[in-house]
Design an enzyme around this catalytic site. Structure first.
Site, PDB file in Angstrom:
ATOM      1  N   GLU A  10      36.102  41.799  46.028  1.00  0.00           N
ATOM      2  CA  GLU A  10      37.005  42.956  46.095  1.00  0.00           C
ATOM      3  C   GLU A  10      36.444  44.020  47.026  1.00  0.00           C
ATOM      4  OE1 GLU A  10      39.774  44.392  46.252  1.00  0.00           O
ATOM      5  OE2 GLU A  10      40.399  44.705  44.170  1.00  0.00           O
ATOM      6  N   HIS A  50      42.125  37.839  38.629  1.00  0.00           N
ATOM      7  CA  HIS A  50      41.235  37.690  37.482  1.00  0.00           C
ATOM      8  C   HIS A  50      41.892  38.180  36.191  1.00  0.00           C
ATOM      9  CE1 HIS A  50      40.436  41.999  37.247  1.00  0.00           C
ATOM     10  NE2 HIS A  50      40.311  41.987  38.571  1.00  0.00           N
TER      11      HIS A  50
END
Length: 178
Positions: free
Chosen positions: A84, A9
């Site tokens: 995550e 990201h």
């Protein structure tokens, strides 16, 4: 022989503040959105043939994937296995703290309500097993730095120290062949 791509990201506020994000849903900074645009441009410039983007549902990864999808026209789907790791008591603490550096080498611990590295690897490996069992679809996985090290470990033997130290830059794109 098949392959897929991985992109971390774009920059998040907690990246700037040097905090551990984990499963905390922190969004991109303006720079992070710009990095996602640059990643999309790189995909177009390199003429990468990608059929589908699978993205973590956390904002920082999903918004990165949305920017790439919009610019490139590649379809996007949320994939919960790309979320995550939940770092438990370490969420929001200093990324470069000595205690966390040591904790990252303890793969079985869940850190007071978090998720162990071993359990995180299990769910990511199950996705990678599915992807690598076929060669027809080329994916771009949009996710997080913690998952980058797990994906790297799927393809390359690493020592505990190498695993704990591995990382990639915001919006860095990597290719994995299988």
């Amino acid at each position: 022989m098949g392959h897929f791509y991985f992109v971390r990201h774009g920059e998040s506020l907690w990246n700037v503040e040097n905090k551990i994000c984990g499963a905390t849903d922190i969004d991109l900074t303006e720079k992070g959105f710009q990095q996602a645009e640059q990643a999309a441009e790189s995909i177009l410039h390199q003429e990468l043939k990608i059929d589908m983007i699978l993205a973590s549902p956390l904002k920082r990864a999903y918004h990165t994937a949305q920017v790439i999808s919009k610019r490139t026209g590649i379809p996007l789907k949320a994939e919960p296995r790309l979320t995550e790791q939940n770092f438990g008591k370490w969420e929001g603490t200093a990324r470069d703290g000595e205690d966390f550096r040591i904790a990252k080498t303890h793969f079985i611990e869940s850190w007071d309500g978090g998720e162990s590295i071993l359990k995180t690897a299990h769910r990511v490996y199950s996705l990678l097993d599915e992807i690598t069992s076929q060669e027809e679809t080329v994916y771009l996985l949009a996710a997080h730095n913690g998952l980058a090290r797990i994906i790297q470990s799927y393809f390359h033997d690493m020592s505990n120290e190498e695993f704990a130290a591995f990382g990639i830059g915001n919006c860095e794109i990597r290719r994995y062949d299988y």
